[in-house]
Write a protein that holds these residues in place. Sequence first.
Motif, short mmCIF file in Angstrom:
data_model
loop_
_atom_site.label_atom_id
_atom_site.label_comp_id
_atom_site.label_asym_id
_atom_site.label_seq_id
_atom_site.Cartn_x
_atom_site.Cartn_y
_atom_site.Cartn_z
N LEU A 138 28.11 -3.71 75.18
CA LEU A 138 27.28 -2.52 75.10
C LEU A 138 26.26 -2.67 73.97
N PRO A 139 25.15 -1.92 74.02
CA PRO A 139 24.17 -1.99 72.92
C PRO A 139 24.81 -1.65 71.57
N ARG A 140 24.33 -2.28 70.53
CA ARG A 140 24.89 -2.04 69.20
C ARG A 140 24.45 -0.71 68.61
N LYS A 141 23.21 -0.29 68.91
CA LYS A 141 22.72 0.96 68.35
C LYS A 141 23.38 2.15 69.04
N ALA A 142 23.79 3.13 68.23
CA ALA A 142 24.58 4.25 68.75
C ALA A 142 23.87 4.99 69.87
N ARG A 147 23.55 6.26 75.68
CA ARG A 147 22.78 6.40 76.92
C ARG A 147 23.35 5.51 78.02
N ARG A 148 23.73 4.29 77.66
CA ARG A 148 24.30 3.38 78.65
C ARG A 148 25.61 3.95 79.20
N LEU A 149 26.45 4.47 78.32
CA LEU A 149 27.72 5.03 78.75
C LEU A 149 27.51 6.28 79.60
N GLU A 151 25.13 6.75 81.63
CA GLU A 151 24.77 6.25 82.95
C GLU A 151 26.01 5.84 83.75
N LEU A 152 27.08 5.45 83.02
CA LEU A 152 28.30 4.98 83.67
C LEU A 152 29.33 6.09 83.87
N ALA A 153 29.02 7.29 83.41
CA ALA A 153 30.01 8.37 83.46
C ALA A 153 30.51 8.66 84.87
N GLY A 154 29.65 8.50 85.85
CA GLY A 154 30.05 8.77 87.23
C GLY A 154 30.42 7.53 88.02
N GLU A 155 30.43 6.37 87.36
CA GLU A 155 30.75 5.11 88.04
C GLU A 155 32.22 5.11 88.50
N GLU A 170 34.27 2.47 67.18
CA GLU A 170 33.10 3.31 67.45
C GLU A 170 32.72 3.28 68.93
N THR A 171 32.97 2.17 69.60
CA THR A 171 32.70 2.11 71.04
C THR A 171 33.65 3.02 71.80
N LEU A 172 34.92 3.01 71.42
CA LEU A 172 35.89 3.89 72.07
C LEU A 172 35.58 5.37 71.79
N ARG A 173 35.10 5.67 70.58
CA ARG A 173 34.69 7.05 70.27
C ARG A 173 33.52 7.46 71.17
N ALA A 174 32.57 6.55 71.34
CA ALA A 174 31.43 6.85 72.20
C ALA A 174 31.87 7.05 73.64
N MET A 175 32.84 6.25 74.07
CA MET A 175 33.38 6.42 75.43
C MET A 175 34.06 7.77 75.57
N SER A 176 34.76 8.19 74.54
CA SER A 176 35.41 9.50 74.56
C SER A 176 34.39 10.60 74.72
N ASP A 177 33.26 10.48 74.03
CA ASP A 177 32.21 11.49 74.09
C ASP A 177 31.52 11.52 75.46
N GLN A 178 31.23 10.33 75.99
CA GLN A 178 30.41 10.25 77.19
C GLN A 178 31.21 10.22 78.49
N LEU A 179 32.42 9.68 78.46
CA LEU A 179 33.22 9.55 79.68
C LEU A 179 34.34 10.57 79.75
N GLY A 180 34.63 11.19 78.62
CA GLY A 180 35.74 12.13 78.55
C GLY A 180 36.91 11.53 77.80
N ALA A 181 37.48 12.31 76.90
CA ALA A 181 38.56 11.81 76.04
C ALA A 181 39.78 11.37 76.83
N ASP A 182 39.95 11.91 78.03
CA ASP A 182 41.14 11.61 78.83
C ASP A 182 40.96 10.43 79.76
N ARG A 183 39.79 9.77 79.72
CA ARG A 183 39.58 8.62 80.60
C ARG A 183 40.55 7.50 80.22
N ARG A 184 41.25 6.95 81.17
CA ARG A 184 42.22 5.89 80.90
C ARG A 184 41.51 4.59 80.56
#
Length: 290
Positions: A138-142, A147-149, A151-155, A170-184
Amino acid sequence: MVGRVVLVGTPIGDPGDASPRVGELLAAADVIAAEDTRRLRRLLDRLGIETSARVLSYFDGNEAARAAELLELLRGGATVAVVSDAGMPSISDPGFRLVAAAVEEGIAVTAVPGPSAVLTALALSGLPTDRFCFEGFLPRKAGERSRRLAELAGEPRTAVFFEAPHRTEETLRAMSDQLGADRRAVVCRELTKTYEEVRRGTVAELADWAAAGVRGEVTLVVAGAPASRGDTGDAVAAVLALVSGGAKLKPAVAEVAAAQGLAKNELYAAVLAARSRQPEVTTKEPDGRA
């Protein structure tokens, strides 16, 4: 007489995973283009391989310029073996530019298959494997990463990522924000090595775990979005109906979210917002007092 390009898959950890063809090809190649020449030498030593091939460094910083040089050698009939630090060249590693240029000129390209961190992590994850996508790093800049994540939220497919150990939290935190904290999700660390570790949980739980620090090579596997997502408005109404019937708010949210394929945290926030917009209802005693 033109040569050929051979992409050589090398072990991602345990040298014993190298196939006999790896040794045969590296011993017979005219040129070996290696991402790290020192790591190549160590691998050759551990596998007991002797080669008279010309060894050239071939990494991100010089890939474009080196590809032109290798192409000239191929035109002259050389067999060029491409080796990354681990796994298959051109998959988040140098090799793509040379393959594209060789294909353009009609030069043969083949591969010696080897271990893959992508497929190994996917197989170990316990997440659906029938359909998946590989997103690399994933891109290094937050902001770009978020934004990339987003785009993947509905994948719907399981997604595989590479990540540096110091950026895993920090990547997992960003995933929690963009994909939902409960995403496995699953964190695969040091695959096939002595200290191999596979951690499973939600992205929020794994982010908390990663806060203590992560070491080694990391591959992340994340579940896809639910195949069908219910309408948020209908879900909010269903939760409020359960609550009005005596159910507790959080269990009601969990029940409806699971049934309609929605993220619990998103539905919970929507319910709170809906309740805040509801008008206050007051009752009056018979004498008119509120």
